[in-house]
Design a protein around this motif. Sequence first.
Motif, PDB file in Angstrom:
ATOM      1  N   GLU A 174      10.065 -11.487  11.499  1.00 32.60           N
ATOM      2  CA  GLU A 174       9.638 -10.171  11.992  1.00 32.60           C
ATOM      3  C   GLU A 174      10.756  -9.476  12.757  1.00 32.60           C
ATOM      4  OE1 GLU A 174       6.733  -8.911  11.172  1.00 32.60           O
ATOM      5  OE2 GLU A 174       6.145 -10.774  10.134  1.00 32.60           O
TER       6      GLU A 174
ATOM      7  N   ALA B 134      14.464  -7.674  13.371  1.00 34.81           N
ATOM      8  CA  ALA B 134      15.410  -6.849  12.636  1.00 34.81           C
ATOM      9  C   ALA B 134      16.579  -7.727  12.178  1.00 34.81           C
ATOM     10  CB  ALA B 134      15.930  -5.722  13.529  1.00 34.81           C
TER      11      ALA B 134
ATOM     12  N   SER C 274       7.788  -3.958  18.175  1.00 32.84           N
ATOM     13  CA  SER C 274       7.710  -3.189  16.943  1.00 32.84           C
ATOM     14  C   SER C 274       9.115  -2.934  16.399  1.00 32.84           C
ATOM     15  CB  SER C 274       7.017  -1.849  17.193  1.00 32.84           C
ATOM     16  OG  SER C 274       7.849  -1.006  17.991  1.00 32.84           O
ATOM     17  N   GLU C 275       9.171  -2.467  15.165  1.00 30.95           N
ATOM     18  CA  GLU C 275      10.466  -2.207  14.530  1.00 30.95           C
ATOM     19  C   GLU C 275      11.272  -1.175  15.323  1.00 30.95           C
ATOM     20  OE1 GLU C 275      12.095  -0.532  10.215  1.00 30.95           O
ATOM     21  OE2 GLU C 275      10.081  -1.385  10.381  1.00 30.95           O
TER      22      GLU C 275
ATOM     23  N   GLN D  70      12.552  -2.697  18.577  1.00 32.38           N
ATOM     24  CA  GLN D  70      13.700  -3.576  18.354  1.00 32.38           C
ATOM     25  C   GLN D  70      14.990  -2.774  18.188  1.00 32.38           C
ATOM     26  OE1 GLN D  70      13.184  -6.777  15.480  1.00 32.38           O
ATOM     27  NE2 GLN D  70      10.989  -6.865  15.882  1.00 32.38           N
ATOM     28  N   GLN D  71      14.903  -1.616  17.561  1.00 33.57           N
ATOM     29  CA  GLN D  71      16.088  -0.764  17.427  1.00 33.57           C
ATOM     30  C   GLN D  71      16.522  -0.230  18.782  1.00 33.57           C
ATOM     31  OE1 GLN D  71      17.983  -0.456  14.710  1.00 33.57           O
ATOM     32  NE2 GLN D  71      16.546  -1.904  13.753  1.00 33.57           N
TER      33      GLN D  71
END
Length: 293
Positions: free
Chosen positions: A171, A173, A197-198, A201-202
Amino acid sequence: MSAKSDSKSDVVVKLPIGSLRDFSGHPYKVRDDESMRETAESVKTFGVLVPIIVRPCDGGGYEIISGHRRKRACELAGIDAMPAIVRDLDDDAATIVMVDSNLQRENVLPSERAQAYKMKLEALRRQAGRKAKENSVQVGQNSESRTSREILAENSPDSSTQIQRYIRLTELAPELQEMVDNKKIAFTPAVELSYLSESEQQLLLDAMDSEQATPSLSQAQRLKQFSQRGELTAAVMRAIMSEEKKPEIDRITITGDRLRKYFPRSYTPKQMEETIIKLLEQWQKRRKREAER
């Protein structure tokens, strides 16, 4: 293709390198490192001693199930054909063989192990679902999932709990997975970060770059808590990542399911602990005696 294969009737054939293609979604990286160069030299001198395992492709040629490194070694050694065993396997059976044949290798990266476990667990679940339909027995999702995890753990070097933790890494990145592989982020904090969440993570990657720091376990746990409350903003991340890290207390945690296989089922956790301490005391005395000789 049939899911069945009789290994007793396996026949070794020689196949052209050009007829072989990699397994779809193969999680294990093939690196042109020192180990590969040594393998290529060995192949050049002695040939391929262990045949690869392949299955026929619908459009012609063969898909490698086990033996991607040996194929690459042959390419580097200038060998244009290699011994192979052809098996008629369906997608799920092929996935299980592919994962099992590589999982015991040394130097398997955390991201590789994570993806391999995920692929095998999904294949086992699909197989369990098909068997349930074939037997006209209604199997609940929880029962099926639990059975699949147990089967996976039985044939793996890790416990069921540890396998689930590895699968969490899928899950993350790709950039964070690479940091785990390179030991820039420890395994346990990485599991906590996998719940972000994606987009979070960024933002975390930006905060890590800005502060030139990676999260400790306590920082990863707080990031997860803020995320679960819907309060994890870029400002919160920078504030957490800018903290001066306190030295981590030396602590070793060994889960009960990892220890359980070494003790009788009747042993309580207290009895297990006392036995371990006694064994460590004996080991320490033996070391002292050896040092005094």
